[in-house]
Design a protein around this motif. Structure first.
Motif, PDB file in Angstrom:
ATOM      1  N   ILE A   1      -0.219   4.543  -2.155  1.00 27.80           N
ATOM      2  CA  ILE A   1      -0.044   3.105  -1.921  1.00 27.80           C
ATOM      3  C   ILE A   1       1.333   2.874  -1.312  1.00 27.80           C
ATOM      4  CG2 ILE A   1       0.033   0.835  -3.006  1.00 27.80           C
ATOM      5  CD1 ILE A   1      -1.763   1.940  -5.196  1.00 27.80           C
ATOM      6  N   TRP A   2       1.329   2.295  -0.111  1.00 25.09           N
ATOM      7  CA  TRP A   2       2.579   2.033   0.579  1.00 25.09           C
ATOM      8  C   TRP A   2       2.930   0.549   0.451  1.00 25.09           C
ATOM      9  CZ3 TRP A   2       4.928   6.346   2.067  1.00 25.09           C
ATOM     10  CH2 TRP A   2       4.144   7.474   2.269  1.00 25.09           C
ATOM     11  N   LEU A   3       4.229   0.277   0.236  1.00 21.67           N
ATOM     12  CA  LEU A   3       4.649  -1.118   0.092  1.00 21.67           C
ATOM     13  C   LEU A   3       4.516  -1.837   1.425  1.00 21.67           C
ATOM     14  CD1 LEU A   3       7.839  -0.555  -2.107  1.00 21.67           C
ATOM     15  CD2 LEU A   3       5.525  -1.147  -2.839  1.00 21.67           C
ATOM     16  N   GLU A   4       3.879  -3.002   1.395  1.00 23.04           N
ATOM     17  CA  GLU A   4       3.608  -3.729   2.637  1.00 23.04           C
ATOM     18  C   GLU A   4       4.889  -4.187   3.322  1.00 23.04           C
ATOM     19  OE1 GLU A   4       0.832  -4.235   4.237  1.00 23.04           O
ATOM     20  OE2 GLU A   4      -0.308  -3.053   2.800  1.00 23.04           O
ATOM     21  N   GLU A   5       5.945  -4.488   2.535  1.00 28.45           N
ATOM     22  CA  GLU A   5       7.149  -5.047   3.156  1.00 28.45           C
ATOM     23  C   GLU A   5       8.010  -3.977   3.831  1.00 28.45           C
ATOM     24  OE1 GLU A   5       7.912  -4.540  -1.308  1.00 28.45           O
ATOM     25  OE2 GLU A   5       6.331  -5.295   0.010  1.00 28.45           O
ATOM     26  N   GLU A   6       7.775  -2.713   3.534  1.00 24.14           N
ATOM     27  CA  GLU A   6       8.577  -1.653   4.143  1.00 24.14           C
ATOM     28  C   GLU A   6       8.054  -1.328   5.538  1.00 24.14           C
ATOM     29  OE1 GLU A   6      10.102   1.710   1.985  1.00 24.14           O
ATOM     30  OE2 GLU A   6       9.142   0.978   0.163  1.00 24.14           O
ATOM     31  N   SER A   7       8.982  -0.967   6.413  1.00 22.74           N
ATOM     32  CA  SER A   7       8.576  -0.589   7.765  1.00 22.74           C
ATOM     33  C   SER A   7       8.064   0.842   7.762  1.00 22.74           C
ATOM     34  CB  SER A   7       9.766  -0.721   8.721  1.00 22.74           C
ATOM     35  OG  SER A   7      10.709   0.318   8.460  1.00 22.74           O
ATOM     36  N   PRO A   8       7.099   1.155   8.626  1.00 23.04           N
ATOM     37  CA  PRO A   8       6.595   2.530   8.692  1.00 23.04           C
ATOM     38  C   PRO A   8       7.690   3.548   8.993  1.00 23.04           C
ATOM     39  CG  PRO A   8       5.120   1.036   9.835  1.00 23.04           C
ATOM     40  CD  PRO A   8       6.340   0.252   9.490  1.00 23.04           C
TER      41      PRO A   8
ATOM     42  N   LEU B   1       1.403   3.378  10.102  1.00 21.82           N
ATOM     43  CA  LEU B   1       1.188   3.686   8.687  1.00 21.82           C
ATOM     44  C   LEU B   1       0.184   4.820   8.517  1.00 21.82           C
ATOM     45  CD1 LEU B   1       1.098   0.152   7.015  1.00 21.82           C
ATOM     46  CD2 LEU B   1       2.834   1.912   6.701  1.00 21.82           C
ATOM     47  N   ALA B   2      -0.846   4.809   9.371  1.00 20.76           N
ATOM     48  CA  ALA B   2      -1.845   5.882   9.310  1.00 20.76           C
ATOM     49  C   ALA B   2      -1.194   7.225   9.620  1.00 20.76           C
ATOM     50  CB  ALA B   2      -2.977   5.597  10.287  1.00 20.76           C
TER      51      ALA B   2
END
Length: 286
Positions: free
Chosen positions: A158-165, A197-198
């Protein structure tokens, strides 16, 4: 009515009660005839005809027990009714079959889900144990112990949505380097956030596999707008290998992006994910 009497009981009857009781007995003896006591009706089915008989009290004579019997030719109506009953029976059978197939599909999907979870849990636990074993062999155990939370970060999906890739990518590279793995990264992630993100998730899965299964300590990563290529210096995999949870996740990710995935298991493991180019054939990964 006289013709009906002649055809059913073989003669005429002036006693309506006796005639009705005779008809009831005939209806109860054969499966072709139907008696509905609540409605006071009898349905007689013959080879080429059907007759509906009704018994009802005569107006003004009910107190004396007088009643009348009427017979109606319902051959066409009965034929339509029986046809509808047959079709309803077919539909009911089809509904039961559909229900059975649906239940079978649900059970199959449940089985596949459980198998996927089983494989994924096995892979995650195996990866966790492999990384912790690396920490146990570190020259500075106390310093290595501080990296235990990093294991969870590396294996987390699960990656935090607010962080940039791009920041996620840097954090991931630093995490692997903390385990003594050199990550040689060239290029920049694509502008599209979903694709970027992928690519980060593909790197996470591929690098974790390289460390835990290939025992690699160097990972080469080339990334760009058209794709990502990951190679390691590990022991590779046999040509007949079966994808585990990590590689299966990469395959699913490639399908979701409509990208081409190329895998080379020997002599060391490498893979390339190439995005389709609009209006032309997909270019190779950088």
């Amino acid at each position: 009515m006289l013709d009906f009497m002649e055809g059913t009981v073989g003669g005429h009857s002036r006693d309506a009660e006796a005639f009705w009781q005779r008809l009831r007995e005939m209806a109860q003896q054969g499966d072709r005839h139907i008696f509905d006591e609540a409605q006071g009706t009898l349905l007689f089915r013959f080879r080429h005809s059907a007759w509906l008989l009704r018994r009802k009290a005569m107006p003004g004579r009910a107190e004396r027990g007088s009643f009348e019997i009427t017979a109606s030719d319902v051959t066409e109506l009965d034929a339509v009714t029986r046809e509808l009953e047959a079709k309803n029976a077919v539909l009911a059978a089809q509904a039961e079959e559909t229900k059975r197939l649906l239940q079978s599909a649900i059970e199959e999907e449940r089985r596949r889900t459980l198998e996927t979870v089983r494989v994924r849990v096995h892979d995650i636990m195996g990866s966790r144990i492999s990384m912790l074993q690396r920490l146990l062999t570190a020259p500075e155990p106390l310093e290595a112990a501080k990296l235990v939370p990093t294991v969870d970060m590396v294996l987390e999906e699960i990656w935090l949505e607010e962080e940039s890739p791009q920041e996620l990518l840097k954090d991931l590279v630093r995490a692997y380097e903390a385990f003594g793995v050199t990550v040689r990264l060239t290029g920049k992630l694509p502008e599209r956030r979903t694709v970027a993100l992928a690519f980060v998730e593909v790197l996470r899965e591929a690098a974790t596999n390289a460390i835990c299964h290939g025992h690699a300590d160097v990972i080469e990563v080339k990334v760009g707008e058209v794709g990502i290529r990951i190679a390691d210096n590990g022991c590779g995999a046999p040509p007949t290998f079966h994808p585990g949870g990590g590689l299966s996740a990469i395959i699913r990710r490639a399908k979701s992006l409509d990208a081409r995935l190329t895998i080379a298991p020997q002599p060391s493991f490498s893979l390339a994910l190439t995005m389709p180019a609009p209006g032309r054939a997909s270019e190779p990964a950088p």
